[in-house]
Design a protein around this motif. Structure first.
Motif, PDB file in Angstrom:
ATOM      1  N   ALA B  86     -61.940  28.245   1.667  1.00  0.00           N
ATOM      2  CA  ALA B  86     -61.600  26.827   1.694  1.00  0.00           C
ATOM      3  C   ALA B  86     -60.633  26.523   2.826  1.00  0.00           C
ATOM      4  CB  ALA B  86     -60.988  26.413   0.355  1.00  0.00           C
ATOM      5  N   LEU B  87     -59.600  27.369   2.968  1.00  0.00           N
ATOM      6  CA  LEU B  87     -58.594  27.101   3.989  1.00  0.00           C
ATOM      7  C   LEU B  87     -59.174  27.269   5.395  1.00  0.00           C
ATOM      8  CD1 LEU B  87     -55.505  28.782   2.365  1.00  0.00           C
ATOM      9  CD2 LEU B  87     -55.869  26.359   2.746  1.00  0.00           C
ATOM     10  N   GLY B  88     -60.010  28.291   5.571  1.00  0.00           N
ATOM     11  CA  GLY B  88     -60.613  28.506   6.883  1.00  0.00           C
ATOM     12  C   GLY B  88     -61.451  27.312   7.301  1.00  0.00           C
ATOM     13  N   VAL B  89     -62.282  26.819   6.368  1.00  0.00           N
ATOM     14  CA  VAL B  89     -63.135  25.680   6.690  1.00  0.00           C
ATOM     15  C   VAL B  89     -62.299  24.423   6.915  1.00  0.00           C
ATOM     16  CG1 VAL B  89     -64.914  24.164   5.792  1.00  0.00           C
ATOM     17  CG2 VAL B  89     -65.138  26.615   5.544  1.00  0.00           C
ATOM     18  N   ALA B  90     -61.278  24.231   6.058  1.00  0.00           N
ATOM     19  CA  ALA B  90     -60.426  23.047   6.232  1.00  0.00           C
ATOM     20  C   ALA B  90     -59.799  23.059   7.613  1.00  0.00           C
ATOM     21  CB  ALA B  90     -59.344  23.005   5.151  1.00  0.00           C
ATOM     22  N   GLY B  91     -59.304  24.228   8.054  1.00  0.00           N
ATOM     23  CA  GLY B  91     -58.701  24.330   9.378  1.00  0.00           C
ATOM     24  C   GLY B  91     -59.711  24.014  10.472  1.00  0.00           C
ATOM     25  N   ALA B  92     -60.922  24.563  10.338  1.00  0.00           N
ATOM     26  CA  ALA B  92     -61.937  24.330  11.362  1.00  0.00           C
ATOM     27  C   ALA B  92     -62.273  22.849  11.445  1.00  0.00           C
ATOM     28  CB  ALA B  92     -63.189  25.151  11.060  1.00  0.00           C
ATOM     29  N   LEU B  93     -62.407  22.198  10.283  1.00  0.00           N
ATOM     30  CA  LEU B  93     -62.708  20.763  10.287  1.00  0.00           C
ATOM     31  C   LEU B  93     -61.601  19.986  10.975  1.00  0.00           C
ATOM     32  CD1 LEU B  93     -64.058  20.064   6.694  1.00  0.00           C
ATOM     33  CD2 LEU B  93     -65.322  20.002   8.828  1.00  0.00           C
ATOM     34  N   MET B  94     -60.337  20.315  10.606  1.00  0.00           N
ATOM     35  CA  MET B  94     -59.229  19.568  11.185  1.00  0.00           C
ATOM     36  C   MET B  94     -59.172  19.760  12.688  1.00  0.00           C
ATOM     37  SD  MET B  94     -56.453  20.409   8.309  1.00  0.00           S
ATOM     38  CE  MET B  94     -55.051  19.607   9.008  1.00  0.00           C
ATOM     39  N   GLN B  95     -59.344  21.006  13.131  1.00  0.00           N
ATOM     40  CA  GLN B  95     -59.293  21.239  14.573  1.00  0.00           C
ATOM     41  C   GLN B  95     -60.452  20.548  15.281  1.00  0.00           C
ATOM     42  OE1 GLN B  95     -58.812  25.406  15.383  1.00  0.00           O
ATOM     43  NE2 GLN B  95     -56.985  25.544  14.108  1.00  0.00           N
ATOM     44  N   GLY B  96     -61.602  20.461  14.599  1.00  0.00           N
ATOM     45  CA  GLY B  96     -62.744  19.800  15.204  1.00  0.00           C
ATOM     46  C   GLY B  96     -62.560  18.300  15.307  1.00  0.00           C
ATOM     47  N   ILE B  97     -62.155  17.648  14.216  1.00  0.00           N
ATOM     48  CA  ILE B  97     -62.128  16.190  14.284  1.00  0.00           C
ATOM     49  C   ILE B  97     -60.910  15.662  15.024  1.00  0.00           C
ATOM     50  CG2 ILE B  97     -63.636  15.633  12.332  1.00  0.00           C
ATOM     51  CD1 ILE B  97     -61.164  15.208  10.646  1.00  0.00           C
ATOM     52  N   THR B  98     -59.782  16.376  14.983  1.00  0.00           N
ATOM     53  CA  THR B  98     -58.626  15.851  15.710  1.00  0.00           C
ATOM     54  C   THR B  98     -58.548  16.439  17.115  1.00  0.00           C
ATOM     55  OG1 THR B  98     -57.175  17.569  14.892  1.00  0.00           O
ATOM     56  CG2 THR B  98     -57.289  15.565  13.594  1.00  0.00           C
ATOM     57  N   ARG B  99     -59.408  17.378  17.438  1.00  0.00           N
ATOM     58  CA  ARG B  99     -59.382  18.080  18.723  1.00  0.00           C
ATOM     59  C   ARG B  99     -57.980  18.613  18.987  1.00  0.00           C
ATOM     60  NH1 ARG B  99     -61.279  14.662  23.305  1.00  0.00           N
ATOM     61  NH2 ARG B  99     -62.105  16.562  24.154  1.00  0.00           N
ATOM     62  N   ASN B 100     -57.353  19.101  17.929  1.00  0.00           N
ATOM     63  CA  ASN B 100     -55.990  19.606  18.023  1.00  0.00           C
ATOM     64  C   ASN B 100     -56.024  21.094  17.732  1.00  0.00           C
ATOM     65  OD1 ASN B 100     -53.354  20.320  17.637  1.00  0.00           O
ATOM     66  ND2 ASN B 100     -52.900  18.742  16.130  1.00  0.00           N
ATOM     67  N   PRO B 101     -55.783  21.930  18.747  1.00  0.00           N
ATOM     68  CA  PRO B 101     -55.883  23.371  18.504  1.00  0.00           C
ATOM     69  C   PRO B 101     -54.823  23.878  17.533  1.00  0.00           C
ATOM     70  CG  PRO B 101     -54.936  22.938  20.657  1.00  0.00           C
ATOM     71  CD  PRO B 101     -55.412  21.621  20.124  1.00  0.00           C
ATOM     72  N   MET B 102     -53.798  23.055  17.261  1.00  0.00           N
ATOM     73  CA  MET B 102     -52.731  23.545  16.393  1.00  0.00           C
ATOM     74  C   MET B 102     -52.836  22.998  14.982  1.00  0.00           C
ATOM     75  SD  MET B 102     -49.828  23.559  19.252  1.00  0.00           S
ATOM     76  CE  MET B 102     -50.539  22.155  19.970  1.00  0.00           C
ATOM     77  N   ALA B 103     -53.971  22.370  14.671  1.00  0.00           N
ATOM     78  CA  ALA B 103     -54.110  21.799  13.334  1.00  0.00           C
ATOM     79  C   ALA B 103     -54.253  22.900  12.289  1.00  0.00           C
ATOM     80  CB  ALA B 103     -55.326  20.895  13.287  1.00  0.00           C
ATOM     81  N   ASP B 104     -53.557  22.738  11.196  1.00  0.00           N
ATOM     82  CA  ASP B 104     -53.612  23.683  10.084  1.00  0.00           C
ATOM     83  C   ASP B 104     -53.046  22.963   8.879  1.00  0.00           C
ATOM     84  OD1 ASP B 104     -53.537  26.254   8.630  1.00  0.00           O
ATOM     85  OD2 ASP B 104     -51.373  26.031   8.853  1.00  0.00           O
ATOM     86  N   THR B 105     -53.597  23.260   7.702  1.00  0.00           N
ATOM     87  CA  THR B 105     -53.102  22.543   6.529  1.00  0.00           C
ATOM     88  C   THR B 105     -51.621  22.835   6.274  1.00  0.00           C
ATOM     89  OG1 THR B 105     -53.975  24.331   5.209  1.00  0.00           O
ATOM     90  CG2 THR B 105     -55.301  22.341   5.328  1.00  0.00           C
ATOM     91  N   GLY B 106     -51.149  24.019   6.715  1.00  0.00           N
ATOM     92  CA  GLY B 106     -49.734  24.339   6.518  1.00  0.00           C
ATOM     93  C   GLY B 106     -48.854  23.612   7.514  1.00  0.00           C
TER      94      GLY B 106
END
Lengths: 346, 346
Positions: B86-106
């Motif tokens: 779940a966390l891996g996919v959430a991170g990938a989605l966030m990095q994809g849609i915000t185009r932010n390489p530093m996006a992470d749920t933490g």
């Protein structure tokens, strides 16, 4: 026409400060004192403001309990709060000047987290720690974190943005290690460590005051001496070098000063967040960007913020006390948002 | 002629790459199974591999070892795998849609928001129902995610990685101090949640996992189905709109997935940071920029990473064990720092 500056010139020394500085400084100082007096008056045992002042000045009052309540319990707490605010305000102003980023402050850069980790480790692992040692540990933690941030952000030159992001990253690592300590510790130590981590001046006595004072006495004047260097550094590295600044040395000294002040406050009162961020901005609004006036004003403003936050925390849900750090975070976060907004709409 | 040769040569290269990608999936699955087997085999009690195998295929209710395997270790491995995915996919989605390489749920505070939701629910509403924990975690995650995104995109210039990261750090500071405040007011809550707050998959209730499985499943499926759209979106909003994508819908759906995935993983295992940061980068390194492949690989890699981290967290400090959230922060934090050094050029 009236110049906006007050110039002081003696044979070996000259300086100029913004004309607004003396009245603003006086006013904020008076506000701090007033809030302190009110804060010392409220509580489970209310005392009138006049009696508070009399007791602090050791004038005779009609109640002999006042001396104990005010001078032993409440006065040191107030003084610690004011000094912590002073140190945080100055530390934040230096960091904002050095990084040329209005969002910098010891807590956002992760320096407070480093100090907190060092101190929590000490509390949880060694348990019975003398009060004088915690500031030293906190300072070392803060200094090591700051140096790491600086070194890691260095890549053929420094960059304010890298500094902040690396600070956030290191803050996350140190917070994880603090969590580790909290999970393993004895529940009572942990409760103590947690109260202390949120940032609170609850139960601070003369012991903490005397442990904090030397750091203030040593580093606040050092910060004021560096104000002029900070002005040049603030123009950018190339300009500063062109003006004859010894950039690395000056920057190093200022950084150590800011870190020492931040570390000492963490040792005395834990991480009281957002004060180092807010105070310099408020001060800049009041006296302008010149650091020789900005640093003292930011300091005194920080003092007002912490003392007032403590007052709010004590009274709002009385008899339950909220830590001052919680109150500053609650005001600080919206302030931060406002800053983000303003920075971008310019 | 040129178009013809292009259309002839393209399928060949694509096929080769695709064969590798298709072959890679079972290999990753194999690694995951291997990690889960070692997670089941290693632990505080030394259980012979033959006995472990027997417990899985030929369960004997009278054997303590079999009980340990079946009731403690298998659920733990399963939970770690699902939360990691779940966390891996959430991170990938966030990095994809915000185009932010530093996006992470933490880093962006979503985990902290979910944690505050749960702590607040326990403390204020005296809730102890597992279903409601999950709901409050979702609410906290959703509120924080939208707050961070709104704050990060205030003003001109829209949401830049820097602004979003800083807004996330500030909100994390605020929310975690609120959480600490609640915990200080109530020692019982502290005792209940302190291990959970560190982020751990040890001794978790399998019922809780079953409660959130529907949300987790929906989140994962929708995310996997969005692969093509996310790839387009990761080229930039303008490009995606120009190609006829309704970017608002895609972003909204992806954000919903992030909230479902992050919220359910926090509800089950507490805030575990950095998985969502490290995994997408590692996956992109091998797989390329096509999210139709990144997302399934992120599922497997995230699961493997968290299970392996959990095994490592058990082994490094024997006989005590580290919360896996600390372990991932210790692995992921340095990676974040490296990423900042590498990506932030200014």
């Amino acid at each position: 026409m009236q110049t906006p500056w007050i110039t002081v010139r003696t044979r070996r020394f000259s300086m100029r400060i913004d004309r607004r500085v003396p009245p603003v400084l006086l006013l904020t100082l008076l506000t701090t004192l007033a809030v302190m007096v009110i804060n010392m008056g409220v509580g489970e045992y209310p005392i009138g403001p006049l009696d508070v002042m009399k007791t602090v000045l050791r004038l005779p009052t009609d109640n002999s309990d006042y001396d104990f309540i005010v001078n032993t319990l409440r006065l040191p707490r107030m003084l610690v709060a004011a000094l912590v605010g002073l140190a945080l305000g100055i530390s934040g102003a230096i960091m904002q000047g050095l990084t040329r980023n209005p969002l910098a402050s010891p807590d956002i850069l992760g320096i407070s987290a480093g100090a907190g980790f060092a101190a929590v480790t000490l509390i949880v692992v060694v348990r019975s720690v003398p009060a004088g040692v915690i500031p030293v540990a906190a300072f070392s933690g803060a200094l090591i974190t700051a140096l790491l941030i600086y070194l890691l952000a260095w890549r053929g030159g420094d960059s304010p943005i890298r500094l902040i992001l690396i600070g956030i990253g290191l803050g996350a690592i140190t917070n994880a290690m603090t969590t580790l300590m909290i999970t393993f510790g004895n529940i009572h130590d942990v409760q103590r460590a947690l109260i202390w981590l949120t940032g609170s001046v609850y139960g601070r006595s003369w012991r903490e005051f005397w442990a904090l004072l030397p750091w203030i006495v040593l580093f606040v004047p050092l910060a004021f001496l560096g104000a002029r260097d900070l002005n040049t550094l603030n123009l950018g590295e190339e300009v500063a070098r062109g003006l004859g600044s010894r950039v690395p040395i000056q920057r190093g000294l200022l950084l150590i000063t800011a870190v020492a002040l931040a570390g000492a406050t963490v040792a005395a009162a834990g991480t009281i967040g957002f004060v180092g961020l807010m105070a310099p901005h408020i001060a800049r609004r009041l006296v302008g960007p010149d650091h020789s006036g900005l640093l003292p004003t930011a300091g005194v403003t920080g003092g007002v913020i912490v003392v007032a936050a403590d007052l709010v925390g004590r009274t709002i849900f009385a008899p339950i006390e909220l830590p001052a750090g919680l109150v500053t975070a609650a005001i600080g976060a919206p302030f931060f948002i406002y800053l983000l907004y303003r920075q971008q709409s310019r | 002629m040129t178009t013809l040769s292009a259309s002839q040569s393209r399928p060949v290269r694509l096929t080769r790459a695709r064969v590798l990608l298709v072959v890679g999936l079972p290999i990753c699955l194999g690694l995951l199974v291997l990690a889960m087997m070692s997670s089941i085999a290693f632990g505080a009690a030394d259980i012979a591999p033959a006995d472990v195998w027997a417990a899985l295929v030929n369960f004997d209710a009278s054997s303590t070892n079999h009980l340990i395997i079946r009731t403690l270790r298998v659920p733990r491995a399963v939970i770690a795998a699902l939360v990691g995915a779940a966390l891996g996919v959430a991170g990938a989605l966030m990095q994809g849609i915000t185009r932010n390489p530093m996006a992470d749920t933490g880093i962006l505070g979503i985990n902290t928001g979910a944690a505050l939701g749960v702590v607040g629910a326990i403390f204020l509403l005296k809730i102890s129902s597992l279903t409601l924990y999950a709901l409050f975690a979702f609410a906290g995650a959703a509120l924080t995610a939208s707050a961070v995104y709104t704050l990060g995109s205030l003003g001109r210039g829209g949401p830049t990685p820097l602004k979003i990261t800083i807004a996330g750090a500030a909100l994390t500071a605020l929310l975690s101090s609120l959480t600490t405040g609640v915990l200080i007011l109530n020692q019982r809550t502290l005792e209940e949640v302190r291990v959970w707050l560190a982020g751990s998959v040890a001794g978790r209730d399998l019922n809780l996992l079953l409660q959130v499985t529907p949300y987790l499943g929906i989140g994962l499926l929708v995310a996997l189905a969005l692969g093509r759209q996310i790839t387009t979106l990761s080229l930039g909003d303008d490009v995606a709109q120009g190609l006829g994508q309704r970017t608002g819908w895609v972003k909204g759906l992806a954000a919903l997935c992030v909230v479902l995935l992050a919220g359910s993983s926090v509800a089950v295992a507490g805030p575990i940071g950095f998985v969502g940061l490290v995994i997408p980068h590692a996956v992109r390194f091998f797989v390329g920029v096509d999210y139709r492949w990144i997302l399934p690989y992120a599922v497997l890699a995230g699961a493997t990473f968290l299970v392996a981290s959990d095994v490592a967290a058990r082994l490094v400090l024997r006989p005590t064990e580290m919360p896996v959230g600390v372990m991932t922060a210790l692995i992921g934090g340095p990676f974040f720092v490296y990423l900042v050094r590498w990506k932030v050029k200014r």
